[in-house]
Structures are given as C-alpha cells and as structure tokens.
Design a protein around this motif. Structure first.
Motif, short mmCIF file in Angstrom:
data_model
loop_
_atom_site.label_atom_id
_atom_site.label_comp_id
_atom_site.label_asym_id
_atom_site.label_seq_id
_atom_site.Cartn_x
_atom_site.Cartn_y
_atom_site.Cartn_z
N PHE A 40 1.05 -1.36 0.14
CA PHE A 40 0.18 -0.18 0.08
C PHE A 40 0.55 1.23 0.09
O PHE A 40 0.77 2.17 -0.95
N LEU A 41 1.94 1.34 0.85
CA LEU A 41 3.00 2.78 1.17
C LEU A 41 3.77 3.01 -0.51
O LEU A 41 3.51 3.63 -0.77
N ALA A 42 3.64 1.15 -1.06
CA ALA A 42 4.89 1.32 -2.06
C ALA A 42 3.82 1.78 -3.33
O ALA A 42 4.59 2.36 -4.73
N SER A 43 2.08 2.21 -3.48
CA SER A 43 1.55 3.10 -5.07
C SER A 43 1.29 4.11 -4.43
O SER A 43 1.10 4.33 -5.23
N ARG A 44 2.32 4.64 -3.55
CA ARG A 44 2.20 6.00 -3.37
C ARG A 44 3.47 6.61 -3.48
O ARG A 44 3.97 7.98 -3.70
N PHE A 45 4.88 5.72 -3.40
CA PHE A 45 6.33 5.92 -3.34
C PHE A 45 6.63 5.65 -4.96
O PHE A 45 6.87 5.17 -5.31
N PHE A 46 6.27 6.66 -5.30
CA PHE A 46 6.90 7.14 -6.65
C PHE A 46 8.54 8.09 -6.62
O PHE A 46 9.21 7.51 -5.20
N LYS A 47 8.82 7.78 -7.84
CA LYS A 47 10.52 8.03 -7.96
C LYS A 47 10.55 9.07 -7.20
O LYS A 47 11.90 9.78 -5.73
#
Length: 355
Positions: A38-45
């Motif tokens: 879930f956090l990764a889904s907002r963890f853009f470059k």
C-alpha cells in the motif's frame, strides 16, 4: 499562505494528518516494497524529502514541527552540551531545570500557529512520551493524545477527524526505529513492523473524506553497522583538551577546554584528521557552520555545537574506548551523518493531498 510557505504545493484542506515514522528511510522502504504494497503504491520516484543534518530524531523532529534548522531551533544532536551547566544532555530523555523546553527549543511550532488561528492541534503517540521535556519542546501547542499501539494511534487520529471541523494532527510511530536500533532495519522484526504499519495505513486511508489529507514521512533513515565496524576512540592525542563528547555515534561533537591554546586545538584537530580523515568528515565548528551543516546558526545556539565534529563518511560508528559498558554499543541500526540512506526519507500523499 504564500507559495514559499507551501513548498510542497499541497491543496487546501480542512483537516490534515502528518504520520511521522521514526527511522523509515527511503532506501529501506524501496528495498522492502514487497512487504508494504500500500505504501509502495504512493512511493513514486520523487516522493522523497531530504532530512536535515544531523540525521537524528531530536534535531529532525524539531525541524519538522518548527520549519527551522537546528541552528535556529537549538536541538543540534542526539546529545548536546548545555553551556550554562557544562553538562552533556540527552535531548530526548535528559531534560532538567537547565533546559526549560520553551527556552531551549527556541522557535514556535506549527501547532502554536494552528491554535492561534482557531485550528485544533493534536499529537498522537505512545503514553510514555506524553509528558516528556522533549514533547514539551517540539510539540508545544498540541494536545497530546496517548495511544500505545500503531492501530490505536490511527483510531485516535480518525476520532479527531470526526470531531473537529478544522484540525492538524501528528501521529508518531517510533517502533521501526527502536527495532532497527536493536536488530537492524534488515531484520525480520523490522520487516514485520513495516507490514503492520502498511496495513494500518491502508485501513486509515480508506476512511478519509474529501476534505482530509494525510502525509507520511520520516525524520531520518537508518544504516546497519556491524560490531566489526565500531571505531574506538580515546587516544591521548585525540582527547587532549577534550572535556565533553556529545552528538551521535555517527556524528561526534567534541567540546574543548575554553582556554585551550591555538596550538593544542590544532594538534587535536590534526590527530582526528590523521586517524579518521579516510572514513569521516572532520570539521571545526566554524567550518561546519560556514558549510551550512546546521543552517543559519543563532548566537545562543553556537556554543551547543562541538568545537570539532566527526561525521562518519563510511559505514562506521564511534565509541569512547573509556566506556566499554556503553549500552549503545549493542545497537545495530545507526544514524546521524550524511549518507543518502540516512538523509533521504519518503514523502507519501494520501486522500485530498493526492490531488
């Protein structure tokens, strides 16, 4: 609010929540995204921030809540010299009469500004931090709401959103940093806590309404340092004229005798540079200030900073050979210096802040 005040370009909301995950570096999160989908889904470059120096909780949280550099708010390391009493104080737990929180931490907080504008300000964290000097210093202006588990803290934050028409809330998650210190961020225990945080965040974000925005960030990252990379200091040449050792294991701040001669001062500096120059930045206070390490430094803050600063450039930590029973020597996860693993932290946006 001016555009300079709103450097993140956030949209206006009625209710804002900042989740501060102590010790969650961007590098560590990137390497464990499979455990935090879930956090990764907002963890853009570009979903990152640069923490200030030194990369330690006392300094970084004060910078977060005041918007000021350590040289202005005054918390310049994990431990620091109190000039008036000539003692080295742990700035998380060592508060005493010579460190009045409202004086030692010199800048007003975002919570004080909020309450002055009629906005409710809440800080949600473990019960053991509710009445500490550090809490009084960096969270002043906020009403502290105690909740001991990660999920309970998000439940309390949700209740604030439901209750108040306008609010700013701060949710503190110290568990990952504590576990990193004890077992390393690469341990299974740390990963399990990241999974717990990910699940709690997902559940919380699902409840958000259109006027509610959430940011998740950290104060610093962590590097794992094995015992074989501990550097013991304390030779006569290194310590001649040194009366106090402050700072962090990865960022020593050495305070010298006030009447030390220029020649002896230079001898000590040369000894540290000869010994540690290949694995640390060794600067004088003036050099560090001129380089902007602490931001603009107020006159009152200047003597709190060490005369000589030894900031680890390699994966090492420094311990005083004269203190063989120092409990911190058992720590694996460390922070305080300039590596990207320590400096770069995530900045994740949820709810109304995603727009």
């Amino acid at each position: 609010m001016t555009s300079e005040d709103n450097r993140l370009g956030l949209p206006a909301v009625s209710k804002a929540v900042v989740v501060l995950v102590d010790g969650l570096g961007a590098s560590a999160l990137r390497q464990r995204t499979g455990h935090a989908r879930f956090l990764a889904s907002r963890f853009f470059k570009k979903a990152t921030l640069v923490s200030g120096f030194p990369t330690t909780t006392a300094a970084a949280l004060a910078s977060l809540t005041t918007g000021a550099s350590p040289g202005q708010h005054g918390l310049v390391g994990y431990s620091a010299l109190v000039p008036a009493s000539q003692r080295v104080a742990n700035q998380l737990t060592g508060w005493a009469a010579d460190m009045e929180p409202s004086v030692w931490q010199r800048r007003s907080t975002v919570f004080e500004h909020a309450t002055a504008a009629g906005i409710s300000a809440m800080a949600v964290g473990p019960r053991r931090y509710e009445s500490s000097g550090f809490t009084d210093a960096v969270l002043r202006g906020a009403h502290y709401l105690a909740a001991d588990s990660i999920s309970e803290r998000f439940e309390v934050a949700r209740s604030v959103l439901d209750r108040d028409a306008r609010s700013i809330s701060y949710v503190y998650v110290p568990e990952l940093d504590m576990t990193a210190h004890a077992h390393g961020w690469q341990s299974d225990r740390w990963t399990h806590l990241l999974e717990e945080l990910d699940s709690a965040m997902q559940s919380f974000v699902r409840t958000l309404r259109t006027d509610e925005g959430v940011l998740l960030t950290a104060d610093h990252g962590v590097v794992d340092v094995p015992q074989t990379s501990q550097v013991l200091f304390g030779t006569d040449a290194q310590m001649k004229g040194v009366v106090h050792v402050a700072g962090d294991p990865r960022c020593l701040q050495l305070h010298l005798e006030s009447d030390i001669s220029a020649d002896t001062r230079q001898t000590v500096l040369d000894a540290w540079r000869a010994s540690e120059g290949h694995r640390a930045w060794v600067l004088t206070r003036d050099e560090a200030i001129d380089a902007g390490w602490f931001g603009e430094v107020a006159d009152a803050v200047r003597p709190r900073i060490g005369d000589i600063i030894v900031a680890a450039a390699k994966n090492v930590v420094y311990y005083d050979v004269r203190k063989p029973h120092d409990p911190s020597r058992r720590m694996i996860g460390q922070h305080g210096s300039w590596s990207s693993d320590e400096l770069i932290v995530p900045l994740l946006r949820f709810g109304a802040f995603e727009r």
